[in-house]
Write an enzyme that holds these catalytic residues in place. Structure first.
Site, PDB file in Angstrom:
ATOM      1  N   LYS A 238       0.859  -1.182   0.000  1.00 49.64           N
ATOM      2  CA  LYS A 238       0.000   0.000   0.000  1.00 49.64           C
ATOM      3  C   LYS A 238       0.900   1.238   0.000  1.00 49.64           C
ATOM      4  O   LYS A 238       1.505   1.586   1.006  1.00 49.64           O
ATOM      5  CB  LYS A 238      -0.917  -0.010   1.226  1.00 49.64           C
ATOM      6  CG  LYS A 238      -1.936   1.120   1.230  1.00 49.64           C
ATOM      7  CD  LYS A 238      -1.503   2.209   2.192  1.00 49.64           C
ATOM      8  CE  LYS A 238      -2.393   3.415   2.221  1.00 49.64           C
ATOM      9  NZ  LYS A 238      -1.974   4.499   1.309  1.00 49.64           N
TER      10      LYS A 238
ATOM     11  N   GLU B  49       9.438   2.751  10.776  1.00 48.56           N
ATOM     12  CA  GLU B  49      10.513   3.708  10.479  1.00 48.56           C
ATOM     13  C   GLU B  49       9.856   5.073  10.420  1.00 48.56           C
ATOM     14  O   GLU B  49       9.102   5.349   9.486  1.00 48.56           O
ATOM     15  CB  GLU B  49      11.152   3.411   9.115  1.00 48.56           C
ATOM     16  CG  GLU B  49      12.012   2.190   9.071  1.00 48.56           C
ATOM     17  CD  GLU B  49      13.240   2.324   9.938  1.00 48.56           C
ATOM     18  OE1 GLU B  49      13.751   1.281  10.374  1.00 48.56           O
ATOM     19  OE2 GLU B  49      13.667   3.462  10.214  1.00 48.56           O
TER      20      GLU B  49
ATOM     21  N   CYS C 104      13.722  11.481   5.696  1.00 46.80           N
ATOM     22  CA  CYS C 104      13.747  11.217   7.147  1.00 46.80           C
ATOM     23  C   CYS C 104      15.124  11.535   7.684  1.00 46.80           C
ATOM     24  O   CYS C 104      15.286  11.846   8.855  1.00 46.80           O
ATOM     25  CB  CYS C 104      13.464   9.760   7.443  1.00 46.80           C
ATOM     26  SG  CYS C 104      12.015   9.144   6.655  1.00 46.80           S
TER      27      CYS C 104
ATOM     28  N   GLU D 119       9.980  17.679  13.813  1.00 45.66           N
ATOM     29  CA  GLU D 119      10.288  17.366  12.414  1.00 45.66           C
ATOM     30  C   GLU D 119       9.467  18.252  11.484  1.00 45.66           C
ATOM     31  O   GLU D 119       8.255  18.373  11.642  1.00 45.66           O
ATOM     32  CB  GLU D 119       9.977  15.889  12.109  1.00 45.66           C
ATOM     33  CG  GLU D 119      10.390  15.532  10.696  1.00 45.66           C
ATOM     34  CD  GLU D 119      10.169  14.069  10.341  1.00 45.66           C
ATOM     35  OE1 GLU D 119       9.067  13.561  10.568  1.00 45.66           O
ATOM     36  OE2 GLU D 119      11.114  13.441   9.817  1.00 45.66           O
TER      37      GLU D 119
HETATM   38  C1  UN1 Z   1      14.278   8.281   4.043  1.00 46.66           C
HETATM   39  O1  UN1 Z   1      14.409   9.477   4.002  1.00 46.66           O
HETATM   40  O2  UN1 Z   1      13.266   7.768   4.564  1.00 46.66           O
HETATM   41  O3  UN1 Z   1      20.006   7.758   3.549  1.00 46.66           O
HETATM   42  C2  UN1 Z   1      15.218   7.303   3.426  1.00 46.66           C
HETATM   43  C3  UN1 Z   1      19.308   8.351   2.737  1.00 46.66           C
HETATM   44  C4  UN1 Z   1      18.589   7.561   1.680  1.00 46.66           C
HETATM   45  C5  UN1 Z   1      17.344   6.953   2.257  1.00 46.66           C
HETATM   46  C6  UN1 Z   1      16.482   7.922   2.986  1.00 46.66           C
HETATM   47  N1  UN1 Z   1      19.454   6.533   1.184  1.00 46.66           N
HETATM   48  O4  UN1 Z   1      19.200   9.570   2.748  1.00 46.66           O
END
Ligand code: UN1
Length: 497
Positions: free
Chosen positions: A176, A251, A285, A385
């Site tokens: 999804k 995550e 992230c 964030e």
């Molecule tokens: C994310 O932002 O959820 O390390 C993943 C990084 C990428 C993956 C980010 N390879 O910035």
């Protein structure tokens, strides 16, 4: 305007759209171009997809893992052959610049190939027994049907982190995706279809979290849920899954610091901070959202940073001269502008940006100027964030204060220190509260063969990618083989040396 191409759900090896299905469109955040029309799935669609996955599970589980790996190699070859095409779709649908769109697809390729190799490992352990003529080992078994719920910011890489890992372990999947990158999700799945993944092994249900996501998380046949996204949704997924004792892997967010010490190579750090903070318009992230600057280099580095931002090209992500595209959606734009207002109202000093870009082509998309605030530890801007091109700069007296400030947030995904002092670099590896620490590199750019994830509110303890992905998607079975031909009692029988 040309009609949007229509896409269906992918269930049991077939693309189909239930008659009279409700639909939604995705649009290029740079200019409003339609990227396609997608089925807004229902709980019933989810039940059908889970049913197909459950039916396909026994045969897929019994397919030798190296053979599953061969299919994954074909998936990777598909992505390789279509890298440019899919990279452009990523940029158009999500808004990251084309080099990063290609990078997104490359990360998918890297991971799928890496997982194909796992098909010849999937290692267990063998250990001694306390009894004679007894053999002890573990084997890895798939969990069954797993749900992969993914975000829009890495619309091909993150789905593959989950799907390829789940499949190599012998699970079947219901996928999804985030609704605003549904077109990328279709491209992700098409490669598996072209590679010959058997019907039902991978199923795609597009649609809202409230109907599709919840139905998936609540379905008793779904043994495990892998979710990447925001903290609030993650918490809800965790609670719902917990009610029926499903495994939930989360995550979630980050508020990642670069700790820039007085002995750092400032030129190197400048490139790193710009890429970390404004790459993907800050929508990773792992994005660098806090720059913790030693007072001895504070003014000098801030000047360098602001000077570079005076000519930091923002615009159409397909234009090779552009370094930063739009943010991904109207919602994103609103949320980021709201944080800019919060920053102003709590007394942070705006040094550049802080506004929506307007005029000409900007008016057709969601463009926000790269923004730098000088902030105070503890402020909302410096601890929450934002997920956008907003960098908070914090001044510290020394390393100890820097680490305190770095660790004051509720998240712990990525972190970085720039220093030439090797002892201090190793101390930072110990001291920074995060799942990932970079030395002399920005907070973004993790490689797929290593575990990825964080501590505190970033997740619930698991990791994905690397060998950790195998932990996520397998159950361990412990096996005792007694070849003594008699009843032996562990903990009870005396065994003479
Ligand atoms: C994310 O932002 O959820 O390390 C993943 C990084 C990428 C993956 C980010 N390879 O910035």
């Amino acid at each position: 305007m040309a009609e949007a191409p229509e896409f269906g759900l992918f269930v049991d090896g077939r693309w189909s759209a239930p008659p009279g299905a409700r639909r939604f469109e995705t649009r290029n955040p740079a200019n409003g171009e339609s990227m396609g029309s997608f089925v807004s799935g229902t709980p019933e669609d989810v039940r059908a997809a889970v049913g197909a996955a459950a039916k396909a599970f026994p045969a897929w589980r019994d397919t030798p893992a190296p053979k599953r790996g061969e299919i994954l190699l074909r998936v990777a070859a598909e992505y390789r052959a279509r890298k440019e095409e899919i990279g452009r779709i990523v940029s158009r649908e999500m808004g990251k610049v084309l080099s990063e769109g290609r990078g997104d697809v490359q990360e998918a390729i890297d991971f799928v190939e890496y997982m194909a190799g796992e098909g010849r490992r999937l290692a267990g352990e063998t250990v001694p027994s306390e009894l004679r003529s007894k053999f002890c080992l573990t084997v890895r078994q798939p969990k069954g049907v797993v749900a992969c719920i993914t975000p829009w910011n890495f619309p091909t890489a993150i789905p593959n982190w989950k799907i390829a890992a789940a499949l190599i372990c012998g699970n079947t999947v219901v996928f999804k995706p985030a609704s605003n990158t549904a077109r990328c999700a279709v491209e992700v799945v098409k490669a598996y279809e072209a590679a010959g993944v058997p019907p039902g092994v991978l199923n795609l249900v597009t649609g809202p979290g409230g109907s599709v996501g919840n139905a998936l998380v609540d379905d008793p046949r779904v043994r495990s849920i892998s979710f990447t996204g925001g903290v609030e949704t993650g918490r809800e997924v965790y609670v719902r899954g917990a009610k029926r004792l499903a495994m939930v892997h989360l995550e979630l967010g980050g508020k990642n610091p670069v700790l820039l010490m007085e002995d750092a190579d400032l030129t190197l750090a400048l490139d790193g901070v710009l890429f970390g903070a404004f790459g993907t318009s800050g929508q990773r992230c792992t994005a660098t959202s806090r720059l913790i600057l030693h007072e001895a280099v504070y003014d000098r580095f801030l000047d360098l940073l602001l000077k570079r931002l005076e000519r930091f090209p923002v615009g159409d992500p397909l234009d090779p001269k552009v370094e930063m595209g739009p943010v991904a959606s109207a919602d994103q734009e609103q949320k980021i502008l709201e944080y800019i207002r919060i920053g102003r109202s709590e007394g942070a000093t705006l040094r550049t940006g802080g506004e929506k870009l307007t005029g000409g082509a900007f008016d057709r998309g969601y463009f926000i100027a790269p923004t730098v605030f000088e902030t105070r530890p503890g402020s909302r801007l410096a601890t929450e964030e934002i997920f956008g091109p907003v960098l908070s700069v914090l001044k510290v007296r020394d390393y100890e204060e820097g680490v305190r400030v770095a660790n004051e947030v509720p998240y712990g995904l990525s972190s970085s220190i720039y220093t030439r002092d090797v002892n201090r670099a190793f101390r930072a590896i110990q001291d920074l509260e995060a799942g990932i620490t970079y030395v002399n590199a920005p907070t973004i750019g993790a490689e797929v063969q290593l575990p990825f994830g964080g501590i505190k509110n970033t997740g619930n303890g698991g990791r994905e990618a690397g060998s950790a992905a195998i932990e996520e998607f397998t159950e361990i079975k412990t096996v005792f083989v007694d070849f003594s031909s008699k009843l032996q009692k562990a903990q009870i029988d005396p065994v003479a040396p």
